[in-house]
Design a protein around this motif. Sequence first.
Motif, PDB file in Angstrom:
ATOM      1  N   GLU A 154       0.687   3.897  -2.955  1.00  0.00           N
ATOM      2  CA  GLU A 154       0.277   5.287  -2.718  1.00  0.00           C
ATOM      3  C   GLU A 154       1.334   6.250  -3.253  1.00  0.00           C
ATOM      4  O   GLU A 154       1.003   7.250  -3.894  1.00  0.00           O
ATOM      5  N   SER A 198       0.804  -1.226   0.000  1.00  0.00           N
ATOM      6  CA  SER A 198       0.000   0.000   0.000  1.00  0.00           C
ATOM      7  C   SER A 198       0.833   1.271   0.000  1.00  0.00           C
ATOM      8  O   SER A 198       0.538   2.214  -0.739  1.00  0.00           O
ATOM      9  N   ILE A 231     -14.439   1.033  -1.165  1.00  0.00           N
ATOM     10  CA  ILE A 231     -13.712   2.084  -1.872  1.00  0.00           C
ATOM     11  C   ILE A 231     -14.731   3.020  -2.516  1.00  0.00           C
ATOM     12  O   ILE A 231     -15.674   2.576  -3.175  1.00  0.00           O
ATOM     13  N   TRP A 255      -8.379   4.779  -6.911  1.00  0.00           N
ATOM     14  CA  TRP A 255      -9.824   4.974  -7.051  1.00  0.00           C
ATOM     15  C   TRP A 255     -10.257   4.657  -8.482  1.00  0.00           C
ATOM     16  O   TRP A 255     -11.256   3.988  -8.709  1.00  0.00           O
ATOM     17  N   ILE A 302      -3.662   7.915  -4.616  1.00  0.00           N
ATOM     18  CA  ILE A 302      -5.007   7.445  -4.281  1.00  0.00           C
ATOM     19  C   ILE A 302      -5.995   7.658  -5.416  1.00  0.00           C
ATOM     20  O   ILE A 302      -6.917   6.866  -5.581  1.00  0.00           O
ATOM     21  N   PHE A 345      -4.672   6.287   2.171  1.00  0.00           N
ATOM     22  CA  PHE A 345      -5.889   5.956   1.446  1.00  0.00           C
ATOM     23  C   PHE A 345      -7.169   6.375   2.186  1.00  0.00           C
ATOM     24  O   PHE A 345      -8.265   6.027   1.747  1.00  0.00           O
TER      25      PHE A 345
END
Length: 179
Positions: free
Chosen positions: A84, A80, A129, A93, A89, A140
């Motif tokens: 990122e 993660s 999400i 998305w 992010i 996030f």
Amino acid sequence: MSLLFVTTNAGKVREARDYLDADVTQFDYDYAEVQSDDLGEIAARGAREAYEAAGGDDPVIVDDSGLFVGGLDGFPGPYSSYVEDTLGIERVWELAADLDDRAAAFRSVVAYADGETVETFTGEVPGRIVAPRGTGGFGFDPIFEHDGETFAEMDTEAKNVVSHRGRALASLAEWLAER
């Protein structure tokens, strides 16, 4: 009891102090993070290394966390932070926006090492999400919704009540109390 929390994030130390009946001190140490799909393995190896680096006087705790998106087969998971930093992010998305399954979970593993033992404690918070919302938090948080609110829309206190790290720390606190 004194514990060293291996982190550069003072907010994580404050959160740990809220959960643990211990003198929690920040220990800024950059351990070599093993590449693994298993948060527990990453945290446990880091805790072992940090305990040695700290001189072996006080137990250490290390936390490793990740965002696991169901429709992306758990991606980015333990990667993660890297995702990122490299994708951001907004791009995560975009990857998730058209998925039928946007269920997700934040997971944290806190590893405790005292020279004789290494124990791991897992916490998870379910969510989904969503398009980025909110100005608080980090990472996030703007795209992770739990109970109708993104982590970035929650104040720190409300987020810590439901956080994955808090749940792992609560398990650690129970284990320490039983020792």
